[in-house]
Design an enzyme around this catalytic site. Sequence first.
Site, PDB file in Angstrom:
ATOM      1  N   CYS B  37       0.738  -1.259  -0.072  1.00 31.72           N
ATOM      2  CA  CYS B  37       0.070   0.037   0.134  1.00 31.72           C
ATOM      3  C   CYS B  37       0.879   1.357   0.049  1.00 31.72           C
ATOM      4  CB  CYS B  37      -0.851  -0.070   1.150  1.00 31.72           C
ATOM      5  SG  CYS B  37      -0.204  -0.491   2.957  1.00 31.72           S
ATOM      6  N   CYS B  63      -2.351   4.136   5.844  1.00 34.23           N
ATOM      7  CA  CYS B  63      -3.715   4.041   6.161  1.00 34.23           C
ATOM      8  C   CYS B  63      -4.058   3.905   7.528  1.00 34.23           C
ATOM      9  CB  CYS B  63      -4.355   2.707   5.477  1.00 34.23           C
ATOM     10  SG  CYS B  63      -3.800   1.080   6.084  1.00 34.23           S
ATOM     11  N   CYS B 106      -0.551  -4.438   7.532  1.00 37.79           N
ATOM     12  CA  CYS B 106      -0.296  -3.421   8.297  1.00 37.79           C
ATOM     13  C   CYS B 106       0.362  -3.808   9.407  1.00 37.79           C
ATOM     14  CB  CYS B 106      -1.590  -2.654   8.547  1.00 37.79           C
ATOM     15  SG  CYS B 106      -2.247  -2.022   7.131  1.00 37.79           S
TER      16      CYS B 106
END
Lengths: 179, 136
Positions: B37, B63, B106
């Site tokens: 990402c 994010c 993440c």
Amino acid sequence: MATYFEALGIAPRLSVDPEALRAAFYQRSRELHPDRFARADREQQARALELSSLLNDGFRTLRDPVSRAEYLLKLNGFDIGEQRSKDVPPELLEEVFELNMAMEELKAGDEHARGPLEEARRKFSALVAGTDETIDGLFASWDASQSRDDLARIRAALNRRRYLSNLLRDAEKALAPES
Amino acid sequence: MAYSNKVLDHYNNPRNVGSLDKSDPNVGTGMVGAPECGDVMKLQIKVNGAGIIEDAKFKTFGCGSAIASSSLATEMLKGKTVDEALAIRNTELVSELSLPPVKIHCSVLAEDAIKAAIADYKKKTGAPAEAAAQVH
């Protein structure tokens, strides 16, 4: 279904002379002009229209080096995912971090961040230019080799280019005076 | 996408945002990026004389899940020994934050950042990774 290269009557190569491409486009456009098919039967007219639309899409796609390479990658079965475009080049982590930091500070009204951000913009601008040179070299290499390895390298370079130019665009937007 | 309440909490009130002095020999810095990402995460630890992580800071561009993962990671790091910190697994972050499968990377990024920070600290203190692991 013919490829864009076939529609334009040119060899499927990545290094394309823009003038030659334009000439091929005009030539084929004339050949497919509806006037030439005024007396043809319905089926031939429909076929000419279809080819003409393919020709226009093809010219638009092939005249831009990046979209040309992406098209060729797709033709060769490479998946061009939007996701992959965001790969962070590991050797650039520090620079990417500093760029983001400076953008955030400037957006928060800290004018001291302007200098570092301008510096970062110069750096990323040079990186994009360097990637363009790499891509040109890879284009020539694939044209000679037609090897899948080259295509894989081209895809990686294109992803890197998109990532860098997105950051550059963000930096320029952040630096632009409020309008 | 719906974030869990815990993610939102860490996202809205991130803990330990900031930075520590990179040149301090007791500070380890980990800088990692996520290929999935485009996130960039910096995580730093400060280790005291007793080998305890007395402070941890982070700054993440990415994010909500990446910010929450690194924020939670800094909370977990404080008070741990370096070796306890090395044992932190991304799965702990996943379950604590109720991260959905698409956001598991993440938490992996946060685990990588911890490991990178510890590796940097060990490099600074001159302890080879194996030898340092046997100290405690």
